[in-house]
Scaffold this active site. Structure first.
Site, short mmCIF file in Angstrom:
data_model
loop_
_atom_site.label_atom_id
_atom_site.label_comp_id
_atom_site.label_asym_id
_atom_site.label_seq_id
_atom_site.Cartn_x
_atom_site.Cartn_y
_atom_site.Cartn_z
N PHE A 11 1.00 -1.27 0.04
CA PHE A 11 -0.01 -0.02 0.03
C PHE A 11 1.04 1.35 0.06
CE2 PHE A 11 -1.78 2.71 3.56
CZ PHE A 11 -2.41 3.80 2.85
N ASP A 33 9.77 -6.87 -3.43
CA ASP A 33 8.80 -7.47 -2.71
C ASP A 33 8.29 -8.95 -2.87
OD1 ASP A 33 5.93 -7.51 -1.73
OD2 ASP A 33 5.96 -5.36 -1.78
N ALA A 76 9.34 -3.04 3.84
CA ALA A 76 8.68 -4.56 3.72
C ALA A 76 8.72 -4.83 5.09
CB ALA A 76 9.79 -5.35 3.20
N ALA A 77 7.53 -5.41 5.60
CA ALA A 77 7.35 -5.76 6.80
C ALA A 77 6.10 -6.78 6.60
CB ALA A 77 7.12 -4.81 7.71
N TYR A 142 3.91 -7.53 17.15
CA TYR A 142 4.03 -6.51 15.94
C TYR A 142 4.67 -5.38 16.47
CZ TYR A 142 3.27 -2.87 12.47
OH TYR A 142 3.40 -1.69 11.74
N VAL A 186 -8.73 0.31 9.49
CA VAL A 186 -10.04 0.76 9.81
C VAL A 186 -10.66 1.56 8.59
CG1 VAL A 186 -8.86 2.60 10.99
CG2 VAL A 186 -11.18 1.97 11.62
P1 NAD Z 1 1.76 -3.49 3.26
O1 NAD Z 1 1.34 -4.92 3.73
O2 NAD Z 1 0.78 -3.19 2.13
O3 NAD Z 1 3.22 -3.60 2.94
C1 NAD Z 1 4.19 -4.14 3.13
C2 NAD Z 1 4.90 -5.00 1.87
O4 NAD Z 1 5.84 -5.64 2.19
C3 NAD Z 1 3.84 -5.68 1.19
O5 NAD Z 1 3.87 -5.49 -0.30
C4 NAD Z 1 4.44 -7.17 1.31
O6 NAD Z 1 4.24 -8.13 0.17
C5 NAD Z 1 5.92 -6.81 1.55
N1 NAD Z 1 6.75 -7.69 2.30
C6 NAD Z 1 6.39 -8.47 3.47
N2 NAD Z 1 7.26 -9.45 3.87
C7 NAD Z 1 8.16 -9.64 3.01
C8 NAD Z 1 9.42 -10.05 2.80
N3 NAD Z 1 10.02 -10.90 3.62
N4 NAD Z 1 10.41 -9.52 1.71
C9 NAD Z 1 9.99 -8.64 0.90
N5 NAD Z 1 8.74 -8.02 0.94
C10 NAD Z 1 8.07 -8.37 2.10
O7 NAD Z 1 1.48 -2.52 4.34
P2 NAD Z 1 1.67 -0.93 4.44
O8 NAD Z 1 0.60 -0.36 5.42
O9 NAD Z 1 2.01 -0.51 3.08
O10 NAD Z 1 3.14 -1.02 5.48
C11 NAD Z 1 4.34 -0.49 4.93
C12 NAD Z 1 5.11 -0.29 6.24
O11 NAD Z 1 4.86 0.81 6.95
C13 NAD Z 1 5.33 -1.55 7.14
O12 NAD Z 1 6.76 -1.46 7.34
C14 NAD Z 1 4.45 -1.28 8.29
O13 NAD Z 1 5.03 -2.04 9.21
C15 NAD Z 1 4.45 0.28 8.50
N6 NAD Z 1 3.55 0.99 8.93
C16 NAD Z 1 2.26 1.05 8.38
C17 NAD Z 1 1.18 1.69 9.07
C18 NAD Z 1 0.16 1.91 8.43
O14 NAD Z 1 -0.75 2.77 8.94
N7 NAD Z 1 -0.18 1.33 7.16
C19 NAD Z 1 1.37 2.17 10.45
C20 NAD Z 1 2.56 1.91 10.77
C21 NAD Z 1 3.64 1.60 10.14
#
Ligand code: NAD
Length: 306
Positions: A11, A33, A76-77, A142, A186
């Site tokens: 995202f 990814d 990535a996470a 987490y 949410v």
């Molecule tokens: P998301 O799940 O859309 O993005 C995470 C991406 O990492 C995914 O595309 C997934 O396929 C990839 N991924 C997971 N494990 C992997 C691996 N081992 N190797 C390579 N790729 C991998 O989530 P997001 O909301 O876009 O989150 C992005 C970052 O922001 C994350 O680190 C998340 O912890 C952090 N974050 C997001 C929010 C939020 O509100 N969306 C809030 C706090 C922190």
């Protein structure tokens, strides 16, 4: 400048890849990814972004991708609190071990890294707003794993002189954020339920608050950080102190969608924090020109995208 975005098909990552590709000073963008929660479709229209499908848990692959880069944004996470309650070890592997793999590759080439941590690290610390000097008290695997992410990033800065920046994202929302799965965030979960005429599920009384940040604002800050080579020795909140209860969020989305919210309260979820609101002083010091998309406008753009 060539930029690698780990998690670039997710995202925030896909929104960032688009933002970077639109900047004249960026020559190439590579999204690394494993598509575990992200999707190749998020980048399908982006001719200037190369997707490398693979895991940050593969050190040789990470090394080869990062060796071509001038900067890395590490997103990535394995996201989500409930997902981590189901499988804490998987969260640890992706978020802690995966981060060390990325940092090792960056260290070898002295490649600056901007990384995503999370407001969840404040956890049980109740003071508001959350400023970066408050103690961290994670309430979920987490949150603990994201504290590991940022701790490793900052430690690599301190130990090896690597230029690093660790942002604590709060609740990021906007286009490309998926709905319709058990771990949906949410804003898409409420929007999707309303547009389908289904009940809006709120865990707890709905008076819990969150600080929502539009993804367009987040990716502009991330791209500016990369291009201006901003680094900082401590964590930096990436949010603006806009504190909204979930009931209020549902009301605002009902106004925008024109569908009254049929709210169903369910039991509060383990690991969820009660209130969240960022102090944005450090962010504004480092990015004096930063401007946020207001919540009403960001929510309207999100509903339009659905
Ligand atoms: P998301 O799940 O859309 O993005 C995470 C991406 O990492 C995914 O595309 C997934 O396929 C990839 N991924 C997971 N494990 C992997 C691996 N081992 N190797 C390579 N790729 C991998 O989530 P997001 O909301 O876009 O989150 C992005 C970052 O922001 C994350 O680190 C998340 O912890 C952090 N974050 C997001 C929010 C939020 O509100 N969306 C809030 C706090 C922190």
């Amino acid at each position: 400048m060539n930029v690698v975005v780990t998690g670039g098909a997710g995202f925030i990552g896909a929104n960032l890849c688009r933002e970077l590709a639109s900047r004249p000073d960026v020559g190439g963008v590579v999204a690394l990814d494993d598509l575990s929660t992200g999707s190749a479709a998020n980048l399908a229209d982006e001719e200037n972004v190369d997707l490398v499908k693979g895991s940050i848990l593969d050190p040789a692959l990470v090394d080869s991708v990062v060796s071509q880069a001038d900067a890395v944004v590490h997103l990535a996470a394995r996201p989500s609190v409930p997902r981590s309650l189901k499988d804490p070890v998987a969260s640890h592997h992706a978020n802690a071990t995966g981060t060390v793999n990325v940092l090792e590759a960056c260290r070898r080439g002295n490649v600056p890294v901007v990384a995503a941590s999370s407001s969840s690290v404040y956890g049980a610390t109740e003071a508001l707003p959350k400023h970066e000097e408050l103690p961290t008290r994670p309430l979920s695997p987490y949150a603990a794993s994201k504290l590991a992410t940022e701790s490793y990033v900052l430690a690599y800065g301190a130990s090896f002189g690597l230029p690093v920046l660790a942002f604590r994202f709060f609740n990021v929302y906007g286009p490309l954020q998926p709905a319709g799965h058990a771990y949906a965030a949410v804003v898409p979960a409420f929007t999707d339920a309303m547009l389908r005429g289904e009940p809006v599920r709120i865990f707890g009384d709905g008076q819990q608050t969150r600080d929502f940040t539009y993804v367009g604002t987040v990716v502009r800050v991330l791209a500016d950080a990369v291009l201006r080579k901003v680094s900082y020795a401590g964590p930096v909140n990436l949010a603006f102190g806009t504190r909204v209860s979930l009931l209020d969020l549902a009301r605002q989305l009902a106004d925008i969608t024109g569908v009254p919210a049929d709210i169903r309260h369910e039991d509060p979820r383990a690991g969820d924090v009660r209130h969240s609101q960022a102090a944005d002083g450090r962010l504004r010091e480092l990015f004096p020109d930063v401007a946020q998309v207001p919540l009403a406008e960001g929510l309207a753009q999100t509903v339009d995208w659905f």
